[in-house]
Design a protein around this motif. Structure first.
Motif, PDB file in Angstrom:
ATOM      1  N   MET A   1      32.613  15.943 -26.829  1.00  0.00           N
ATOM      2  CA  MET A   1      32.853  16.056 -25.397  1.00  0.00           C
ATOM      3  C   MET A   1      34.345  15.909 -25.064  1.00  0.00           C
ATOM      4  O   MET A   1      34.886  16.655 -24.300  1.00  0.00           O
ATOM      5  CB  MET A   1      32.079  14.968 -24.649  1.00  0.00           C
ATOM      6  N   LEU A   2      34.990  14.877 -25.612  1.00  0.00           N
ATOM      7  CA  LEU A   2      36.406  14.655 -25.381  1.00  0.00           C
ATOM      8  C   LEU A   2      36.757  14.750 -23.906  1.00  0.00           C
ATOM      9  O   LEU A   2      37.635  15.473 -23.494  1.00  0.00           O
ATOM     10  CB  LEU A   2      37.238  15.650 -26.190  1.00  0.00           C
ATOM     11  N   PHE A   3      36.010  14.025 -23.067  1.00  0.00           N
ATOM     12  CA  PHE A   3      36.280  14.019 -21.641  1.00  0.00           C
ATOM     13  C   PHE A   3      37.687  13.523 -21.397  1.00  0.00           C
ATOM     14  O   PHE A   3      38.089  12.479 -21.897  1.00  0.00           O
ATOM     15  CB  PHE A   3      35.298  13.094 -20.904  1.00  0.00           C
ATOM     16  N   SER A   4      38.465  14.259 -20.638  1.00  0.00           N
ATOM     17  CA  SER A   4      39.828  13.842 -20.354  1.00  0.00           C
ATOM     18  C   SER A   4      39.849  12.747 -19.297  1.00  0.00           C
ATOM     19  O   SER A   4      40.499  11.738 -19.454  1.00  0.00           O
ATOM     20  CB  SER A   4      40.657  15.034 -19.883  1.00  0.00           C
ATOM     21  N   TYR A 152      20.824  12.620 -21.773  1.00  0.00           N
ATOM     22  CA  TYR A 152      22.168  12.071 -21.585  1.00  0.00           C
ATOM     23  C   TYR A 152      23.199  13.184 -21.468  1.00  0.00           C
ATOM     24  O   TYR A 152      24.019  13.204 -20.536  1.00  0.00           O
ATOM     25  CB  TYR A 152      22.532  11.134 -22.735  1.00  0.00           C
ATOM     26  N   TYR A 153      23.179  14.135 -22.396  1.00  0.00           N
ATOM     27  CA  TYR A 153      24.231  15.142 -22.420  1.00  0.00           C
ATOM     28  C   TYR A 153      24.054  16.249 -21.386  1.00  0.00           C
ATOM     29  O   TYR A 153      24.977  17.035 -21.173  1.00  0.00           O
ATOM     30  CB  TYR A 153      24.381  15.723 -23.826  1.00  0.00           C
ATOM     31  N   GLU A 154      22.909  16.300 -20.722  1.00  0.00           N
ATOM     32  CA  GLU A 154      22.783  17.201 -19.585  1.00  0.00           C
ATOM     33  C   GLU A 154      23.714  16.795 -18.462  1.00  0.00           C
ATOM     34  O   GLU A 154      24.259  17.634 -17.748  1.00  0.00           O
ATOM     35  CB  GLU A 154      21.336  17.228 -19.077  1.00  0.00           C
ATOM     36  N   ASP A 155      23.924  15.506 -18.304  1.00  0.00           N
ATOM     37  CA  ASP A 155      24.795  15.006 -17.235  1.00  0.00           C
ATOM     38  C   ASP A 155      25.229  13.579 -17.576  1.00  0.00           C
ATOM     39  O   ASP A 155      24.706  12.608 -17.030  1.00  0.00           O
ATOM     40  CB  ASP A 155      24.061  15.037 -15.897  1.00  0.00           C
ATOM     41  N   PRO A 161      27.307   5.605 -12.980  1.00  0.00           N
ATOM     42  CA  PRO A 161      27.498   5.958 -11.568  1.00  0.00           C
ATOM     43  C   PRO A 161      28.815   5.483 -10.970  1.00  0.00           C
ATOM     44  O   PRO A 161      29.337   6.126 -10.061  1.00  0.00           O
ATOM     45  CB  PRO A 161      26.300   5.295 -10.879  1.00  0.00           C
ATOM     46  N   SER A 162      29.369   4.410 -11.462  1.00  0.00           N
ATOM     47  CA  SER A 162      30.598   3.909 -10.839  1.00  0.00           C
ATOM     48  C   SER A 162      31.801   4.796 -11.119  1.00  0.00           C
ATOM     49  O   SER A 162      32.833   4.666 -10.450  1.00  0.00           O
ATOM     50  CB  SER A 162      30.887   2.482 -11.314  1.00  0.00           C
ATOM     51  N   ILE A 163      31.702   5.696 -12.103  1.00  0.00           N
ATOM     52  CA  ILE A 163      32.810   6.609 -12.361  1.00  0.00           C
ATOM     53  C   ILE A 163      32.427   8.058 -12.065  1.00  0.00           C
ATOM     54  O   ILE A 163      33.201   8.976 -12.351  1.00  0.00           O
ATOM     55  CB  ILE A 163      33.327   6.486 -13.808  1.00  0.00           C
ATOM     56  N   ASP A 164      31.255   8.252 -11.499  1.00  0.00           N
ATOM     57  CA  ASP A 164      30.766   9.597 -11.202  1.00  0.00           C
ATOM     58  C   ASP A 164      31.100   9.951  -9.762  1.00  0.00           C
ATOM     59  O   ASP A 164      30.247   9.926  -8.880  1.00  0.00           O
ATOM     60  CB  ASP A 164      29.254   9.678 -11.444  1.00  0.00           C
ATOM     61  N   VAL A 165      32.379  10.253  -9.511  1.00  0.00           N
ATOM     62  CA  VAL A 165      32.834  10.634  -8.174  1.00  0.00           C
ATOM     63  C   VAL A 165      33.712  11.875  -8.298  1.00  0.00           C
ATOM     64  O   VAL A 165      34.009  12.330  -9.404  1.00  0.00           O
ATOM     65  CB  VAL A 165      33.616   9.493  -7.488  1.00  0.00           C
ATOM     66  N   ASN A 166      34.131  12.416  -7.188  1.00  0.00           N
ATOM     67  CA  ASN A 166      34.881  13.670  -7.182  1.00  0.00           C
ATOM     68  C   ASN A 166      36.320  13.446  -7.641  1.00  0.00           C
ATOM     69  O   ASN A 166      37.154  12.938  -6.894  1.00  0.00           O
ATOM     70  CB  ASN A 166      34.859  14.273  -5.772  1.00  0.00           C
ATOM     71  N   ARG A 167      36.621  13.880  -8.836  1.00  0.00           N
ATOM     72  CA  ARG A 167      37.950  13.645  -9.394  1.00  0.00           C
ATOM     73  C   ARG A 167      39.033  14.434  -8.681  1.00  0.00           C
ATOM     74  O   ARG A 167      40.208  14.038  -8.671  1.00  0.00           O
ATOM     75  CB  ARG A 167      37.962  13.998 -10.880  1.00  0.00           C
ATOM     76  N   THR A 190      31.266   6.004 -25.756  1.00  0.00           N
ATOM     77  CA  THR A 190      29.848   6.353 -25.728  1.00  0.00           C
ATOM     78  C   THR A 190      29.647   7.860 -25.807  1.00  0.00           C
ATOM     79  O   THR A 190      28.890   8.359 -26.643  1.00  0.00           O
ATOM     80  CB  THR A 190      29.202   5.817 -24.442  1.00  0.00           C
ATOM     81  N   VAL A 191      30.335   8.608 -24.943  1.00  0.00           N
ATOM     82  CA  VAL A 191      30.079  10.035 -24.837  1.00  0.00           C
ATOM     83  C   VAL A 191      30.634  10.816 -26.022  1.00  0.00           C
ATOM     84  O   VAL A 191      30.079  11.845 -26.415  1.00  0.00           O
ATOM     85  CB  VAL A 191      30.638  10.590 -23.501  1.00  0.00           C
TER      86      VAL A 191
END
Length: 269
Positions: A1-4, A152-155, A161-167, A190-191
């Motif tokens: 995933m390597l989420f930035s 998990y990897y679908e979303d 939830p605390s970091i799931d906001v509009n970046r 984790t991801v």
């Protein structure tokens, strides 16, 4: 995933107070995570125009804040084979901070400027490239825990939830605050690694083995850090993609050689 990165409203309540290092032989480190500001092979890239002058000035404003750490050594996500050319280019920038770069990254925009402001003489790369298949669970007949893996990897962010906001609504300052919070760093481990342990064939450990490769890469990068000639008189600023920052945070927490300073002592409005 390597989420930035993903945005998060920072809460510094769980940050440790800086430890008084007087009389200690530990090496102070500011372990700082960022997104890649130029070209990146990461699967998830943050939209950022590195050639926009306003963006460059915003990065320099961050560099000015972090320079209060007063580092003597700068560490970046480049391979050690590039150290000679990085050092040469960095010295050119120190002599001429108005020099331009065709496609600047966080190294040229943030690390060079921070080093110039603080007077750091040394800059080193510690990266170590390794192949890594984070989509392994989608490419095998997963018999370990496919229901949970797929959920998990679908979303992934729906489970955080605390970091799931509009970046897109966040300023550069807020984005970087997010990326250096413990909760976000935990998410990156984790991801990118730990959730892969839910994937594998009946008698295989394909997901766990891929996760181990990412741990191995980061451990090798950490080994490259430990090859450098550092001592307790040094103050080390490390600038990397935030997933590496997350692993280094965990490695350093148990390493008596280093003492991490509180990032938010310097990264503040």
């Amino acid at each position: 995933m390597l989420f930035s990165f993903y945005p998060y409203n920072p809460d510094t309540s769980n940050q440790k107070e800086p430890i008084d290092q007087q009389g200690s032989d530990k090496i102070e480190v500011l372990n700082f995570g960022t997104f890649h500001m130029g070209f990146t092979t990461d699967a998830n890239k943050t939209e950022f125009d590195e050639n926009d002058r306003k963006n460059q000035q915003r990065v320099h404003t961050i560099a000015e804040k972090l320079a209060d750490f007063d580092p003597t050594v700068i560490i970046v996500e480049q391979e050690p084979t590039q150290n000679e050319s990085i050092q040469e280019e960095y010295q050119q920038y120190r002599d001429n901070p108005d020099m331009t770069f065709e496609n600047p990254s966080e190294v040229e925009l943030l690390a060079y400027e921070l080093g110039r402001l603080s007077g750091a003489d040394r800059i080193y790369g510690i990266d170590h490239k390794m192949g890594y298949n984070y989509r392994i669970g989608q490419q095998i007949d997963n018999q370990v825990d496919p229901e949970w893996y797929n959920r998990y990897y679908e979303d992934p962010l729906s489970f955080h939830p605390s970091i799931d906001v509009n970046r897109d609504t966040l300023s550069l300052q807020k984005k970087l605050e997010l990326m250096n919070k413990d909760e976000f760093l935990n998410f990156l481990i984790t991801v990118n690694a730990d959730m892969l342990s839910h994937a594998g064939t009946t008698d295989g450990f394909e997901g766990a083995d891929e996760a181990a490769k990412y741990y191995q890469r980061n451990l090798r990068m950490y080994s490259n850090l430990n090859r450098l000639d550092l001592n307790s008189d040094d103050r080390v600023f490390i600038l990397m993609g935030a997933s590496h920052t997350a692993f280094f945070r965990d490695f350093m927490r148990g390493d008596p050689k280093f003492e991490m300073v509180d990032t938010f002592q310097f990264l503040k409005e």
